[in-house]
Design a protein around this motif. Structure first.
Motif, PDB file in Angstrom:
ATOM      1  N   GLY A 162     -20.106  20.484   6.437  1.00 16.47           N
ATOM      2  CA  GLY A 162     -19.181  21.615   6.428  1.00 16.47           C
ATOM      3  C   GLY A 162     -17.737  21.233   6.693  1.00 16.47           C
ATOM      4  O   GLY A 162     -16.885  22.100   6.879  1.00 16.47           O
ATOM      5  N   GLN A 163     -17.459  19.941   6.686  1.00 16.33           N
ATOM      6  CA  GLN A 163     -16.106  19.461   6.989  1.00 16.33           C
ATOM      7  C   GLN A 163     -15.473  18.827   5.744  1.00 16.33           C
ATOM      8  O   GLN A 163     -16.167  18.283   4.884  1.00 16.33           O
ATOM      9  CB  GLN A 163     -16.201  18.402   8.110  1.00 16.33           C
ATOM     10  N   ARG A 164     -14.165  18.922   5.676  1.00 16.36           N
ATOM     11  CA  ARG A 164     -13.418  18.221   4.628  1.00 16.36           C
ATOM     12  C   ARG A 164     -12.399  17.301   5.289  1.00 16.36           C
ATOM     13  O   ARG A 164     -11.712  17.706   6.215  1.00 16.36           O
ATOM     14  CB  ARG A 164     -12.679  19.215   3.723  1.00 16.36           C
ATOM     15  N   ILE A 165     -12.323  16.092   4.797  1.00 19.39           N
ATOM     16  CA  ILE A 165     -11.340  15.124   5.296  1.00 19.39           C
ATOM     17  C   ILE A 165     -10.366  14.835   4.169  1.00 19.39           C
ATOM     18  O   ILE A 165     -10.781  14.563   3.029  1.00 19.39           O
ATOM     19  CB  ILE A 165     -12.042  13.836   5.774  1.00 19.39           C
ATOM     20  N   VAL A 166      -9.075  14.911   4.480  1.00 20.68           N
ATOM     21  CA  VAL A 166      -8.042  14.678   3.465  1.00 20.68           C
ATOM     22  C   VAL A 166      -7.431  13.298   3.676  1.00 20.68           C
ATOM     23  O   VAL A 166      -6.847  13.014   4.724  1.00 20.68           O
ATOM     24  CB  VAL A 166      -6.947  15.767   3.518  1.00 20.68           C
ATOM     25  N   LEU A 167      -7.591  12.453   2.669  1.00 17.80           N
ATOM     26  CA  LEU A 167      -7.072  11.085   2.689  1.00 17.80           C
ATOM     27  C   LEU A 167      -5.935  10.969   1.679  1.00 17.80           C
ATOM     28  O   LEU A 167      -6.107  11.303   0.509  1.00 17.80           O
ATOM     29  CB  LEU A 167      -8.198  10.107   2.332  1.00 17.80           C
ATOM     30  N   GLY A 168      -4.777  10.516   2.130  1.00 12.92           N
ATOM     31  CA  GLY A 168      -3.659  10.267   1.224  1.00 12.92           C
ATOM     32  C   GLY A 168      -3.564   8.785   0.917  1.00 12.92           C
ATOM     33  O   GLY A 168      -3.642   7.953   1.824  1.00 12.92           O
ATOM     34  N   ILE A 169      -3.449   8.438  -0.364  1.00 15.44           N
ATOM     35  CA  ILE A 169      -3.214   7.038  -0.750  1.00 15.44           C
ATOM     36  C   ILE A 169      -1.822   6.985  -1.375  1.00 15.44           C
ATOM     37  O   ILE A 169      -1.598   7.390  -2.509  1.00 15.44           O
ATOM     38  CB  ILE A 169      -4.313   6.506  -1.683  1.00 15.44           C
ATOM     39  N   ASP A 170      -0.889   6.515  -0.561  1.00 13.97           N
ATOM     40  CA  ASP A 170       0.536   6.545  -0.862  1.00 13.97           C
ATOM     41  C   ASP A 170       1.005   5.139  -1.237  1.00 13.97           C
ATOM     42  O   ASP A 170       0.385   4.147  -0.870  1.00 13.97           O
ATOM     43  CB  ASP A 170       1.267   7.046   0.409  1.00 13.97           C
ATOM     44  N   GLY A 171       2.110   5.071  -1.947  1.00 12.90           N
ATOM     45  CA  GLY A 171       2.697   3.781  -2.304  1.00 12.90           C
ATOM     46  C   GLY A 171       3.680   4.003  -3.428  1.00 12.90           C
ATOM     47  O   GLY A 171       3.631   5.024  -4.114  1.00 12.90           O
ATOM     48  N   LEU A 172       4.570   3.058  -3.614  1.00 10.41           N
ATOM     49  CA  LEU A 172       5.579   3.212  -4.659  1.00 10.41           C
ATOM     50  C   LEU A 172       4.971   2.878  -6.021  1.00 10.41           C
ATOM     51  O   LEU A 172       3.830   2.445  -6.123  1.00 10.41           O
ATOM     52  CB  LEU A 172       6.783   2.332  -4.331  1.00 10.41           C
ATOM     53  N   SER A 173       5.750   3.091  -7.064  1.00 11.38           N
ATOM     54  CA  SER A 173       5.277   2.907  -8.435  1.00 11.38           C
ATOM     55  C   SER A 173       4.717   1.504  -8.664  1.00 11.38           C
ATOM     56  O   SER A 173       5.321   0.519  -8.248  1.00 11.38           O
ATOM     57  CB  SER A 173       6.453   3.165  -9.382  1.00 11.38           C
ATOM     58  N   ARG A 174       3.568   1.424  -9.314  1.00 10.39           N
ATOM     59  CA  ARG A 174       2.910   0.161  -9.663  1.00 10.39           C
ATOM     60  C   ARG A 174       2.486  -0.673  -8.450  1.00 10.39           C
ATOM     61  O   ARG A 174       2.378  -1.885  -8.532  1.00 10.39           O
ATOM     62  CB  ARG A 174       3.817  -0.698 -10.579  1.00 10.39           C
ATOM     63  N   SER A 175       2.216   0.008  -7.342  1.00  4.09           N
ATOM     64  CA  SER A 175       1.757  -0.735  -6.162  1.00  4.09           C
ATOM     65  C   SER A 175       0.239  -0.945  -6.184  1.00  4.09           C
ATOM     66  O   SER A 175      -0.297  -1.647  -5.337  1.00  4.09           O
ATOM     67  CB  SER A 175       2.180  -0.020  -4.873  1.00  4.09           C
ATOM     68  N   GLY A 176      -0.445  -0.330  -7.138  1.00  4.64           N
ATOM     69  CA  GLY A 176      -1.899  -0.508  -7.265  1.00  4.64           C
ATOM     70  C   GLY A 176      -2.712   0.648  -6.725  1.00  4.64           C
ATOM     71  O   GLY A 176      -3.915   0.516  -6.472  1.00  4.64           O
ATOM     72  N   LYS A 177      -2.076   1.804  -6.565  1.00  2.00           N
ATOM     73  CA  LYS A 177      -2.747   2.978  -5.964  1.00  2.00           C
ATOM     74  C   LYS A 177      -3.952   3.445  -6.768  1.00  2.00           C
ATOM     75  O   LYS A 177      -5.007   3.706  -6.209  1.00  2.00           O
ATOM     76  CB  LYS A 177      -1.758   4.157  -5.837  1.00  2.00           C
ATOM     77  N   THR A 178      -3.781   3.555  -8.081  1.00  2.00           N
ATOM     78  CA  THR A 178      -4.847   4.114  -8.922  1.00  2.00           C
ATOM     79  C   THR A 178      -6.076   3.214  -8.913  1.00  2.00           C
ATOM     80  O   THR A 178      -7.210   3.689  -8.769  1.00  2.00           O
ATOM     81  CB  THR A 178      -4.333   4.335 -10.360  1.00  2.00           C
TER      82      THR A 178
ATOM     83  N   ILE B   2      -3.687   8.527   6.269  1.00  2.00           N
ATOM     84  CA  ILE B   2      -2.802   8.053   5.193  1.00  2.00           C
ATOM     85  C   ILE B   2      -2.897   6.538   5.084  1.00  2.00           C
ATOM     86  O   ILE B   2      -2.755   5.817   6.076  1.00  2.00           O
ATOM     87  CB  ILE B   2      -1.327   8.425   5.476  1.00  2.00           C
ATOM     88  N   VAL B   3      -3.154   6.078   3.861  1.00  2.27           N
ATOM     89  CA  VAL B   3      -3.107   4.651   3.555  1.00  2.27           C
ATOM     90  C   VAL B   3      -1.846   4.420   2.718  1.00  2.27           C
ATOM     91  O   VAL B   3      -1.583   5.168   1.773  1.00  2.27           O
ATOM     92  CB  VAL B   3      -4.350   4.210   2.743  1.00  2.27           C
ATOM     93  N   TYR B   4      -1.081   3.409   3.092  1.00  2.73           N
ATOM     94  CA  TYR B   4       0.131   3.074   2.320  1.00  2.73           C
ATOM     95  C   TYR B   4      -0.046   1.689   1.703  1.00  2.73           C
ATOM     96  O   TYR B   4      -0.318   0.722   2.402  1.00  2.73           O
ATOM     97  CB  TYR B   4       1.374   3.099   3.214  1.00  2.73           C
ATOM     98  N   LEU B   5       0.096   1.613   0.383  1.00  2.00           N
ATOM     99  CA  LEU B   5       0.035   0.327  -0.317  1.00  2.00           C
ATOM    100  C   LEU B   5       1.440  -0.243  -0.401  1.00  2.00           C
ATOM    101  O   LEU B   5       2.325   0.363  -1.020  1.00  2.00           O
ATOM    102  CB  LEU B   5      -0.518   0.521  -1.734  1.00  2.00           C
ATOM    103  N   ASP B   6       1.635  -1.378   0.229  1.00  2.00           N
ATOM    104  CA  ASP B   6       2.947  -2.011   0.278  1.00  2.00           C
ATOM    105  C   ASP B   6       2.968  -3.191  -0.685  1.00  2.00           C
ATOM    106  O   ASP B   6       2.113  -4.077  -0.606  1.00  2.00           O
ATOM    107  CB  ASP B   6       3.238  -2.471   1.711  1.00  2.00           C
ATOM    108  N   SER B   7       3.926  -3.162  -1.596  1.00  2.00           N
ATOM    109  CA  SER B   7       4.012  -4.211  -2.600  1.00  2.00           C
ATOM    110  C   SER B   7       5.485  -4.474  -2.895  1.00  2.00           C
ATOM    111  O   SER B   7       6.251  -3.529  -3.103  1.00  2.00           O
ATOM    112  CB  SER B   7       3.291  -3.734  -3.864  1.00  2.00           C
TER     113      SER B   7
END
Length: 197
Positions: free
Chosen positions: A18-34, A145-150
């Motif tokens: 019954g719970q929802r967890i919201v995860l953000g995958i953040d990062g600048l363009s072409r950092s490999g987020k997708t 929040i996960v941040y992809l740093d590149s």
């Protein structure tokens, strides 16, 4: 890459019924987020965890609202590319409460938006993937929040040759907006997890 995925998956809070967890995958363009997001989704599904995925780039506005305005190019990209307030009210504020979301999704080919209805399971991990996710209007809606740093030069090298040939657009539009985001919102400091990619 595999150990990075496991590191992320293991850090996600335990999902209760019954719970929802919201995860953000953040990062600048072409950092490999997708690419990273696809692998995280796959891992969660293998553990029989329902996942609901939203790509923030699916909700940009029509070209006439973000190009050739009276604003500087970087401002158009950062502040006008998305209707920040509309997304806050119709996406972010409803993630944990609504069973379905009605979102205007952008079609690049026709430069138009169409209404798309997404049903959200009662128990699931909701992943939002995209650039500038930690702007102050949206930041408080994530559980993690996960941040992809590149580095910029590595990200630029991942662009196609045709895209790379228009370096002025990067200098005037993308890179200035990225620098602004890094300075104003301090995403690396705010993220729960920073992954070097």
């Amino acid at each position: 890459m595999e150990h990075k995925i496991l590191h992320i998956v293991n850090k996600i809070p335990k999902l209760e019924q019954g719970q929802r967890i919201v995860l953000g995958i953040d990062g600048l363009s072409r950092s490999g987020k997708t690419t990273l997001t696809k692998k995280v989704v796959q891992h969660l599904q293998e553990k029989n965890i329902s996942v609901c995925l939203f790509h923030i780039d699916n909700y940009i506005v029509e070209k006439n609202r973000r190009y050739n305005t009276d604003y500087e190019e970087w401002y158009e990209y950062y502040y006008l590319q998305w209707d920040v307030k509309w997304l806050k009210e119709n996406l972010f504020q409803k993630l944990k409460k609504s069973n379905e979301l009605q979102l205007l999704t952008y079609d690049d080919g026709s430069d138009t938006k169409r209404l798309e209805i997404t049903e959200i399971p009662e128990t699931c991990v909701i992943i939002i993937e995209g650039v500038f996710l930690q702007r102050k209007d949206w930041r408080n809606f994530y559980d993690m929040i996960v941040y992809l740093d590149s580095p910029r030069d590595m990200r630029f090298n991942r662009e196609s040759e045709a895209t790379k040939s228009n370096i002025e657009k990067f200098q005037n539009r993308y890179w200035k907006a990225e620098d602004y985001y890094l300075e104003v919102e301090t995403p690396l400091a705010q993220a729960d997890l920073v992954i070097q990619n």
